[in-house]
Design an enzyme around this catalytic site. Sequence first.
Site, short mmCIF file in Angstrom:
data_model
loop_
_atom_site.label_atom_id
_atom_site.label_comp_id
_atom_site.label_asym_id
_atom_site.label_seq_id
_atom_site.Cartn_x
_atom_site.Cartn_y
_atom_site.Cartn_z
CG ASP A 22 -1.95 0.80 0.86
OD1 ASP A 22 -2.59 1.23 -0.40
OD2 ASP A 22 -3.27 0.70 1.39
CD GLU B 229 -20.61 5.95 5.30
OE1 GLU B 229 -20.71 4.88 5.15
OE2 GLU B 229 -21.70 5.33 3.45
#
Lengths: 672, 672
Positions: free
Chosen positions: B242, B445
């Site tokens: 990542d 969110e």
Amino acid sequence: MTGDKRTARERAHDLVAQMTLAEKCAQMKYDAPAIPRLGVPAYNWWNEALHGVARSGAATVFPQAIGLAATFDVDGVKGTAAAISDEMRAKYNQYRTFGETQIYQGITAWSPNINIFRDPRWGRGHETYGEDPYLTGRMGTAFVQGLQGDDPVYRKVDATLKHYAVHSGPERLRHSFDAKVGEEDLFETYLWAFRYCIDHAGPSAVMGAYNRVNGEPACGSKTLLQDILYGVFGFQGYVVSDCGAICDINREHHVTENEAESAALAVNNGCALNCGDAYKWLKTAVALDLISEETITACVERLFEARFRLGMFDEDCPYNDLSDDVVECPEHLALSRKMAQESMVLLKNDGLLPLDRQLNVAVIGPNADDKSVLLGNYNGTPSQYTTLLRGIQEAAQGKVRYARGCHLTQDQVGRWEEHPLREAVLAAQKSDVVILCMGLNPQMEGEEGDAYNGDMSGDKATIDLPSSQQKLLEEVAKVGKPMVFVNVSGSCLNLCRADELCGAVLQVFYPGAEGGKALADLLYGEVCPSGRLPVTFYRSDRDLPPFTDYSMKDRTYKYFQGEPLYPFAHGLSYTSFALEDLRFEGGAVEGVLRNTGSRRGGHAIPVFLKDPGDRSVNCRLAGLTRLELDPGEAAPFRVELCREILDLFDDSAALTALVDGEEVQRRSAGKK
Amino acid sequence: MTGDKRTARERAHDLVAQMTLAEKCAQMKYDAPAIPRLGVPAYNWWNEALHGVARSGAATVFPQAIGLAATFDVDGVKGTAAAISDEMRAKYNQYRTFGETQIYQGITAWSPNINIFRDPRWGRGHETYGEDPYLTGRMGTAFVQGLQGDDPVYRKVDATLKHYAVHSGPERLRHSFDAKVGEEDLFETYLWAFRYCIDHAGPSAVMGAYNRVNGEPACGSKTLLQDILYGVFGFQGYVVSDCGAICDINREHHVTENEAESAALAVNNGCALNCGDAYKWLKTAVALDLISEETITACVERLFEARFRLGMFDEDCPYNDLSDDVVECPEHLALSRKMAQESMVLLKNDGLLPLDRQLNVAVIGPNADDKSVLLGNYNGTPSQYTTLLRGIQEAAQGKVRYARGCHLTQDQVGRWEEHPLREAVLAAQKSDVVILCMGLNPQMEGEEGDAYNGDMSGDKATIDLPSSQQKLLEEVAKVGKPMVFVNVSGSCLNLCRADELCGAVLQVFYPGAEGGKALADLLYGEVCPSGRLPVTFYRSDRDLPPFTDYSMKDRTYKYFQGEPLYPFAHGLSYTSFALEDLRFEGGAVEGVLRNTGSRRGGHAIPVFLKDPGDRSVNCRLAGLTRLELDPGEAAPFRVELCREILDLFDDSAALTALVDGEEVQRRSAGKK
């Protein structure tokens, strides 16, 4: 009180006579409380109608004020304001079922903004009718008339001329700024449209500005309010302060010691209504003998006269019947589209426009699919809207490729962000023609606090296109396809490179909810462009005097000594017009306008006056009319010149009229 | 290299053998430079395809991943991924004409996200396929297969399973968090779908997570990478970190001393590709003997094997012919609309739905006309889109009144801001039915850094509706009109009051560009709802264990001990279905599904297994199928149960299948 035979003024007098001092003082705040024992409901005076009912939910969003000015269509602007006031009144009729109004629910509109857009860097310039006092006066008058209606007894909506006076930035300094202005600029430029609108439209209200003018805070200025507005101009309505402006008098301008003194200064000079909190100190000011109760009473009578005249207390006011069916009704949406068509200004066209619908087009740019650039500021929320991209998609018959192309302002794209340039180049490569949708948005030019333009608080540091867009323009130009440059902004930008690189340049002021449809109507030739620039398009920041300098020297078409890229009132069409039998006699210009092209089109005829012997001013707009003609059709026209402008010229002058580029000498020297 | 007979692996070996150490190290960064002498162009590995080609301009935007999961339509998800990879490949074919790729221009997709949505407060939960490992495994497999294509030689697009492993918040702590998890939860929940997808779909890549797992940083974890992924799971592809995760190993996790050590830890455990900058230190790590050149070579060979398998160096790769005509083509838009229809979950219906088109409707709520709630995150830019409001406007034949009603989150409206509540009440009063469009948006969110949800960095502090919306719901309910509650969110919210007050409740996960059309299709009965919840809808925050607790105890339908408002897999229809001839023998459930209602409809049949003697788990989804039937039509079905799930049950158990609420005992006890 239906059937009451008394005048609104008499009813106000009788009602106010029953109020205590405390009750009266409370009524001078914009959020006026109820007085149940007198049958007075709570009323919030603050509403906005700049180009549609604003901040009150769904409403028809018309082109921003600067775009309305660009139509040069006085009747169209009056009709627009009439539609807006119908919607505002209809909404009020609904809201009042709650027994009171909240903010943005009443029928006292704090519009129009008739300040002079003296410098393109002012963030709020797009709220105005541009740089010319006469055009501003005509548009302001039409707008006030449309808002206020023509009922012999009742006003449909109160119009408010703002911001009185000499208000045009910097936004960041507005609460403490002292605009220094000479008498000629004051009367010929900054106050001119206020007087014109008062004379011709009888507006209910005037709003005082935040700034000082030659040392006096506008909302408490004896010179501006007592001497000029109520004295020289004979204003009959009420004055409201800008929001918080009266507390600014002591806190920011340091002209008074405290809020009681500020309130007293304002009230004693005629400011009856306070947006903000300063008038909490009114009772104190009365107790300290800073204001007399008679002065308070006179103010409150003015305010209730307005409320009676609005029919707020009457069952039989004809405007009570307006239902919310008028809100965003088909007629209003059609009018919004028509005004948007008229508001767009074709600045350059080498024959590229109009486009064939069969062409494959690349629609490129950060403003192509942005709802906010339709709406401007002080706007309502349209239930439906058409972005520029969507308008083109709906009208095109060839393939439409869309690429955002760049960030609106950020030049350096973050390493891990989207890199949109290549997609734009590819879209251009595959298309027959490129439509670049560039410019600013209402967050980049706006009001102090609203806008997030860094240190500039809504103003612009430069009239250059953001560098991200400059780069996009250059890169897409390298592809070599014909390009239409659609500049969306509320102000002049430096369009020199666009003019060099693109076959057509179209100025789109924030055009309202129907903006995408109107743009497509023009691009594909459904309608001829007919808009005219209400501001000078300069070539560079170097053309501009210091922003804080309020002298008009070297500003606007009247005084600018340089060569603009596109002058004030410039605007092209797809058809052509010829003037015939042009005559300038006495106070009017007459002639015949002929559509010599092959398409129906609207055509404004602005008439400028100039005195070749006067070096202090280039020329002055003094009259205008607008016609729509079929191909081959000719129609006579007569432009009555504005008496107040004629008066500015020496009676013996060899007066010349500039009519659509043609000069015509006045035959009779008599001024009147 | 067209016509090369060598395998991709052989070609990679031969090419890498010609590279210097420095060249090899540079190729292990995601922004790999060109090696002109070897004919290797620069390539940026980072691209995204979560629910459409993301961050690369115009693209078909399908429903967000959580919505794709809610379709329970495995074939539909595979078709969606195939459409996405066609668009990605077509874009790549264009971008590579520039001689290299930039970020978001390649054909290595860092999708899907198959983390388990263990807690509704996780901001990125909507990127996943929900809370169940089996559903996630099936959806992930379908998505990988669709992305990678079925050419015997070439991959269309590389798929990347992420984030490996045990990654699900808190976003704010993700760079330093140590997820502590027991072996059963690790294998049965957190790793299960990774293994399933690797077994069934052969994904090209796996992305390591930011967090630690039981003390080991995921991108440098011997346990996760060497032992489990490459060892137990037999993974054949490459691992990518990542972005920035390898520098986190020393800077945030403090497991190593410096970047060279971090890089070595990652590479030695099999992380071949680095998103971020840590692999700048690879040469240093080799010089320090922290990594051998052989290990470097093996990594680079894996990477070039992938590039050869993608046809990057071949003229005759069949995917080279994909032109950008596929981008947003009518077939993809139709598929997006169909998937959006299937993704919406009817949670409650007292008969109010479907609506008659003639009804006058009030569309109320902050999500009604918001483009962002169509798009979710990791999204493309649709050239055209239909908001929920617009979809209803286009489909309705009665009058549609729109009122925003409240700010999305702010309860206290500023004194000088718009007060939108009254307009909503008025709209409700004048309409036959109210459609409330409420919920969250992808800014509320989201991911750490993306989201502006205050202290929560993308996570949610609560599953309650924002209080501004709670108030709006209560006030509009007082009007007394029938109400449809459309909840837009990527996660469970507490919908208890909506369930009490509204005749119908519809869950809309971020539905993609066609979302408004799909919603109208359902509201007006053009299509029957068929979606099912991929997550449990809890009643309150009190139902949730601490967010940072990675134990599955009391989480998801499998382990939750309470009573949810709407359970996992819940979803209603306008028609009705009956199961006939239900049998559970060996490893399959069979029967006949009959549409006993009056409308055509889709119907998913999830099959859960439970062992009545096992109190540790409520039940486990172990199979599913989906049919579409005309009224009166019946069709046989057979659901093969997942071997890996069956293996979790004791062979001698009295195994019961729950098929759409009906229990059926297994006839033969044999597990296989």
